[in-house]
Scaffold this active site. Structure first.
Site, PDB file in Angstrom:
ATOM      1  N   PHE A   1       0.828  -1.206   0.000  1.00 21.12           N
ATOM      2  CA  PHE A   1       0.000   0.000   0.000  1.00 21.12           C
ATOM      3  C   PHE A   1       0.863   1.257   0.000  1.00 21.12           C
ATOM      4  O   PHE A   1       0.421   2.307  -0.428  1.00 21.12           O
ATOM      5  CB  PHE A   1      -0.950   0.022   1.199  1.00 21.12           C
ATOM      6  CG  PHE A   1      -2.132  -0.891   1.042  1.00 21.12           C
ATOM      7  CD1 PHE A   1      -2.658  -1.197  -0.192  1.00 21.12           C
ATOM      8  CD2 PHE A   1      -2.742  -1.438   2.156  1.00 21.12           C
ATOM      9  CE1 PHE A   1      -3.744  -2.027  -0.337  1.00 21.12           C
ATOM     10  CE2 PHE A   1      -3.834  -2.266   2.032  1.00 21.12           C
ATOM     11  CZ  PHE A   1      -4.341  -2.567   0.782  1.00 21.12           C
TER      12      PHE A   1
ATOM     13  N   ASP B   1      -3.684 -11.503   1.087  1.00 21.12           N
ATOM     14  CA  ASP B   1      -3.305 -12.195  -0.153  1.00 21.12           C
ATOM     15  C   ASP B   1      -3.422 -13.713  -0.100  1.00 21.12           C
ATOM     16  O   ASP B   1      -3.341 -14.371  -1.124  1.00 21.12           O
ATOM     17  CB  ASP B   1      -1.899 -11.790  -0.591  1.00 21.12           C
ATOM     18  CG  ASP B   1      -0.839 -12.031   0.470  1.00 21.12           C
ATOM     19  OD1 ASP B   1      -0.940 -13.019   1.237  1.00 21.12           O
ATOM     20  OD2 ASP B   1       0.107 -11.221   0.531  1.00 21.12           O
TER      21      ASP B   1
ATOM     22  N   HIS C   1      -7.077  -8.798   8.637  1.00 23.62           N
ATOM     23  CA  HIS C   1      -7.873  -7.966   7.745  1.00 23.62           C
ATOM     24  C   HIS C   1      -8.670  -8.786   6.735  1.00 23.62           C
ATOM     25  O   HIS C   1      -9.047  -8.289   5.676  1.00 23.62           O
ATOM     26  CB  HIS C   1      -6.973  -6.930   7.066  1.00 23.62           C
ATOM     27  CG  HIS C   1      -6.332  -6.023   8.063  1.00 23.62           C
ATOM     28  ND1 HIS C   1      -5.007  -5.655   8.007  1.00 23.62           N
ATOM     29  CD2 HIS C   1      -6.835  -5.439   9.179  1.00 23.62           C
ATOM     30  CE1 HIS C   1      -4.736  -4.873   9.051  1.00 23.62           C
ATOM     31  NE2 HIS C   1      -5.823  -4.736   9.768  1.00 23.62           N
TER      32      HIS C   1
END
Length: 183
Positions: A20, A78, A92
């Site tokens: 990010f 991921d 998350h």
């Protein structure tokens, strides 16, 4: 001696998944308020994330943690720890399945957005509070940009655990560190 690994985007960078920090325009759109107001644009962001991860394979850092059976807390969405054979606590969540993409904006924990409850945070704190002096908390590819990343380090430190930071070249350094620990 207990060992816990705490992983962030830096572990997956060498699997060709951008962080990010490299894609700030993506992070800006991962808020519940944005998803609720801009359904299509949010869904496009999630499609982009899925495309960034499409075909990504675990690297040796993921495989080393699995081989040594190290419990993992991850901020990543991921799925690479799971692909490597680990059962990671995903703080998350994950990404929507392909058939859920039209409603991605309305889903919770796929991924956890800023402004959403994070159901696994309490489990992560409990894991780290279980550490004792002499245990090891390995931080791999995690910045200090999120409260949970700072908090878990502080909890591990307060429990007397040794903190090992691996912020560069995780694909090579994780196995090296684990081999040293398990000599």
């Amino acid at each position: 001696m207990k060992i816990i690994a705490f992983t962030g985007a830096g572990i997956s960078k060498q699997s060709n998944i951008p962080t990010f920090m490299e894609k700030p325009e993506v992070r800006e759109k991962l808020f519940r308020s944005f998803a609720d107001r801009h359904h299509e644009e949010y869904n496009d962001v999630i499609r982009q994330l899925k495309e960034n991860m499409n075909g990504a394979k675990p690297n040796d850092a993921h495989f080393a943690l699995a081989q040594y059976n190290i419990p993992i807390i991850t901020m990543n969405i991921d799925g690479l720890h799971r692909l490597a054979g680990s059962d990671a606590l995903e703080l998350h969540g994950g990404l929507p399945e392909d058939e859920e993409m039209d409603k991605a904006w309305s889903l919770y924990n796929k991924p956890v957005l800023y402004g959403d409850p994070a159901p696994n945070y309490q489990r992560a704190y409990a894991m780290v509070y279980d550490l004792e002096p002499g245990d090891i908390f390995i931080v791999i590819g995690c910045s200090y940009h999120t409260a949970i990343a700072c908090d878990l380090r502080e909890v591990a430190k307060s429990r007397g655990a040794r903190i090992i930071e691996i912020q560069e070249d995780a694909a090579h350094n994780v196995r090296k560190i684990l081999n040293e620990i398990f000599k």
